[in-house]
Design a protein around this motif. Structure first.
Motif, PDB file in Angstrom:
ATOM      1  N   GLY A  51      -1.428  -9.816   0.354  1.00 10.92           N
ATOM      2  CA  GLY A  51      -1.574  -8.724   1.303  1.00 10.92           C
ATOM      3  C   GLY A  51      -1.770  -9.247   2.712  1.00 10.92           C
ATOM      4  N   ASP A  99      -3.434  -3.145   9.332  1.00  7.94           N
ATOM      5  CA  ASP A  99      -4.888  -2.980   9.270  1.00  7.94           C
ATOM      6  C   ASP A  99      -5.579  -4.122  10.002  1.00  7.94           C
ATOM      7  OD1 ASP A  99      -6.696  -4.772   7.247  1.00  7.94           O
ATOM      8  OD2 ASP A  99      -4.586  -4.864   6.686  1.00  7.94           O
ATOM      9  N   ARG A 127      -7.378  -6.045   3.077  1.00  6.67           N
ATOM     10  CA  ARG A 127      -7.001  -5.186   1.958  1.00  6.67           C
ATOM     11  C   ARG A 127      -7.610  -5.687   0.650  1.00  6.67           C
ATOM     12  NH1 ARG A 127      -2.695  -2.377   3.850  1.00  6.67           N
ATOM     13  NH2 ARG A 127      -1.508  -3.324   5.552  1.00  6.67           N
ATOM     14  N   MET A 183      -2.979  -1.106  -3.409  1.00  8.69           N
ATOM     15  CA  MET A 183      -3.677  -1.788  -2.326  1.00  8.69           C
ATOM     16  C   MET A 183      -4.438  -0.771  -1.490  1.00  8.69           C
ATOM     17  SD  MET A 183      -0.474  -2.478   0.221  1.00  8.69           S
ATOM     18  CE  MET A 183       0.663  -2.530  -1.167  1.00  8.69           C
ATOM     19  N   THR A 184      -5.476  -1.248  -0.848  1.00  9.38           N
ATOM     20  CA  THR A 184      -6.215  -0.423   0.096  1.00  9.38           C
ATOM     21  C   THR A 184      -5.721  -0.711   1.507  1.00  9.38           C
ATOM     22  OG1 THR A 184      -7.965  -2.078   0.308  1.00  9.38           O
ATOM     23  CG2 THR A 184      -8.257  -0.382  -1.374  1.00  9.38           C
ATOM     24  N   SER A 185      -5.679   0.328   2.331  1.00  7.67           N
ATOM     25  CA  SER A 185      -5.217   0.186   3.710  1.00  7.67           C
ATOM     26  C   SER A 185      -6.227   0.850   4.638  1.00  7.67           C
ATOM     27  CB  SER A 185      -3.835   0.828   3.886  1.00  7.67           C
ATOM     28  OG  SER A 185      -2.868   0.172   3.096  1.00  7.67           O
ATOM     29  N   THR A 206     -10.004   4.695   4.566  1.00  5.20           N
ATOM     30  CA  THR A 206      -9.159   3.768   3.818  1.00  5.20           C
ATOM     31  C   THR A 206      -8.248   4.525   2.864  1.00  5.20           C
ATOM     32  OG1 THR A 206     -10.814   2.014   3.954  1.00  5.20           O
ATOM     33  CG2 THR A 206      -9.154   1.814   2.230  1.00  5.20           C
TER      34      THR A 206
END
Length: 576
Positions: free
Chosen positions: A110, A134, A138, A149-151, A165
């Motif tokens: 990421g 970001d 992530r 995935m986290t953004s 997020t």
């Protein structure tokens, strides 16, 4: 390259405990020890994002987080299972998450603006999918053929903790938002059976954060169980550092920096009926990971001094086998396990632990191989002791034998001992078991009466606990004695002078002994002035006899709580 190999590394540096009033000592060592090996490599990174373990190619990937500026480049260091650095993957922007494809052919990385795919054989990029930018970093997992995935959406690093997020996914090269989102740097963990965990760290916009289970089997995420932990008064909120599914997916272990280790049922995230023992006092939970074979749970912590930073426990919480404990302290080890810093191989043969120093700007990779089998142990039927009579304030040695099955340990086993008397139970530390199984526990009892000595072997990951062995002794008062040197004959005119010596075994008297003196002649008996014993044990009695002929002088001491009384007499023939 900085790699240290330390076979049989134990939990803590032994501490010497001196027995009061004697030159005897025993060594205090960790509760549990085992023939585990610990290989340590110094990581060439100054921050930590994620770790991924490739059991197919026997590689460990560790990412440098390094967020905060669009100009920062990214680093993923690649290590073998032996702890050797084999390659480095560099990226244009900082790396903030790692995941492996189900077949371990692809490493997902990421980046700030892209999901990069690298070959796990050549370490070269093979594809990239553009994603939302970001500043915060992530989290990545691979589940059911998709990468989740986290953004975090923040304009600068200062807003990361409370950033909104998004939870996104990538499948077949296409990037999409799932629609799930919340405040804070959300954490993800994949599990068996198309399951995924999402956890919310505590932050200013989430004072009662949650944990949730998702079904990843379809093209749309379906949320199942969800739980928040704060009580009605606001206490007990989750302070999430890490989370992990058990191998069968039925349980979830949570590293909660405020609570310790939570064990939850996956179906509804309720508390499991039997949980894991509390971490040692002073240890703050930072990481959890189940071994791939389902045998062990690794629990990482931040702790200082000799308090363990890593515990390897049986995965079954009802198994009371004491954990194998590791203390990380100093420039060769790091000082604590980094949050989310634990990963196992698929077969459970190795645990990889990332440790950091107190300031969080140096990192180490530990490769730990726990023993593969446990063997029975047993004590001899009874303990013997010497001397045959236990005396208060004098050294006492208890002797026994611990027998064990299996191979000879690479590090000596240790037994622990306690003494229980009228004042309670006293820890006597540990004693080392010799190669023939014998051991000696040293003590100096300080109370008269019955004392029960109990010797325990609590087991380790190689040896099962032994049934305790105990013996009860009667601790006697220490003997004392008085000797007198008197003339055979003296006169009334010159008087009588008697010298003597007072001796007390056991614990030294708090104050010099004061002896009573009694004179007996033909007129009867009467007390004379008492005498105080000098530091060297001597004393002198002087008297002017009131009668002639035989006069008997009796010197006595009544004793105290730890010493027997004693007396002695001398007869002098008195002339005019």
């Amino acid at each position: 390259m900085n790699i240290a190999h330390r076979p049989g590394r134990l939990a803590a540096t032994a501490l010497a405990v001196a027995l009061a009033g004697t030159g005897l000592s025993v060594a205090v060592a960790p509760v549990a020890s085992a023939a585990a090996s610990d290989v340590v490599a110094k990581l060439p990174i100054s921050s930590y994002s994620a770790m991924a373990v490739d059991s197919v190619h026997q590689r460990v990937y560790v990412a440098d987080r390094h967020v905060g500026s669009t100009y920062y480049t990214g680093t993923v260091v690649v290590y073998s299972f032996a702890g050797d650095r084999v390659s480095t993957i560099s990226t244009d922007h900082y790396v903030s998450g790692l995941a492996l494809s189900p077949d371990s052919s692809t490493l997902y990385v990421g980046e700030r603006t892209a999901l990069q795919e690298f070959s796990t054989t050549t370490y070269q990029p093979v594809a990239a999918v553009a994603i939302g930018a970001d500043y915060c970093g992530r989290d990545l997992v691979s589940s059911s053929g998709r990468v989740y995935m986290t953004s975090p959406v923040a304009l600068s690093a200062s807003g990361c903790d409370t950033a909104r997020t998004e939870l996104d996914d990538v499948a077949d090269g296409a990037y999409a938002r799932t629609g799930w989102n919340d405040y804070g740097l959300l954490k993800l963990a994949a599990g068996p059976g198309d399951r995924m965990l999402m956890g919310q760290p505590r932050n200013a916009d989430a004072t009662d954060p949650y944990l949730a289970v998702f079904d990843t089997s379809g093209s749309t995420l379906v949320r199942g169980a969800e739980r928040r932990f704060a009580a009605s008064d606001g206490t007990g909120a989750l302070n999430l550092k890490d989370m992990a599914f058990s191998v069968d997916g039925g349980k979830v272990a949570v590293a909660d920096a405020s609570y310790g280790t939570r064990l939850l049922n996956t179906s509804d995230l309720s508390d499991a009926s039997v949980g894991y023992p509390a971490l040692p006092a002073g240890a703050v939970s930072s990481a959890v990971a189940y071994s791939g074979d389902g045998k062990y749970l690794a629990r990482g912590a931040a702790a200082t001094g000799s308090t363990p930073d890593l515990l390897l426990s049986p995965a079954d919480p009802s198994d009371a086998t004491p954990p194998l404990e590791f203390v990380f302290e100093g420039s060769l080890d790091g000082d604590r396990v980094a949050p989310r810093g634990l990963e196992w191989t698929a077969d459970g043969s190795r645990l990889f632990a990332v440790t950091t120093n107190a300031t969080g700007n140096q990192y180490w990779l530990h490769v730990i191989q726990p023993p593969a089998a446990q063997y029975a142990t047993r004590f001899s039927e009874s303990l013997t002791h010497s001397p045959s009579q236990a005396v208060a304030g004098e050294p006492l040695a208890l002797h026994g034998t611990l027998a064990y099955d299996g191979p000879t340990p690479t590090e000596p086993l240790k037994v622990s001992a306690t003494r229980t008397d009228a004042n309670g139970t006293h820890d006597l530390g540990t004693a080392t078991v010799a190669s023939d199984g014998t051991f000696t526990v040293l003590d100096e009892p300080d109370l008269v009466g019955d004392a029960t000595y109990t010797v325990s072997f609590l087991g380790d990951l190689t040896h099962l606990p032994a049934k305790d062995v105990a013996t009860t002794l009667t601790v006697a008062k220490a003997p004392t004695s008085i000797t007198l040197t008197a003339p055979a004959e003296a006169s009334q005119a010159t008087g009588v002078q008697i010298t003597g010596t007072f001796t007390a075994q056991g614990k030294a008297l708090a104050q010099p002994a004061t002896l009573s003196v009694e004179r007996t002649d033909k007129l009867g008996s009467g007390a004379l002035t008492s005498v105080t014993v000098a530091a060297d044990g001597t004393f002198t009695i002087k008297d002017l006899p009131r009668e002639r002929k035989d006069v008997t002088y009796t010197v006595s001491w009544p004793g105290d709580d730890l010493h027997e009384g004693s007396s002695a007499s001398a007869t002098v023939y008195v002339t005019k």
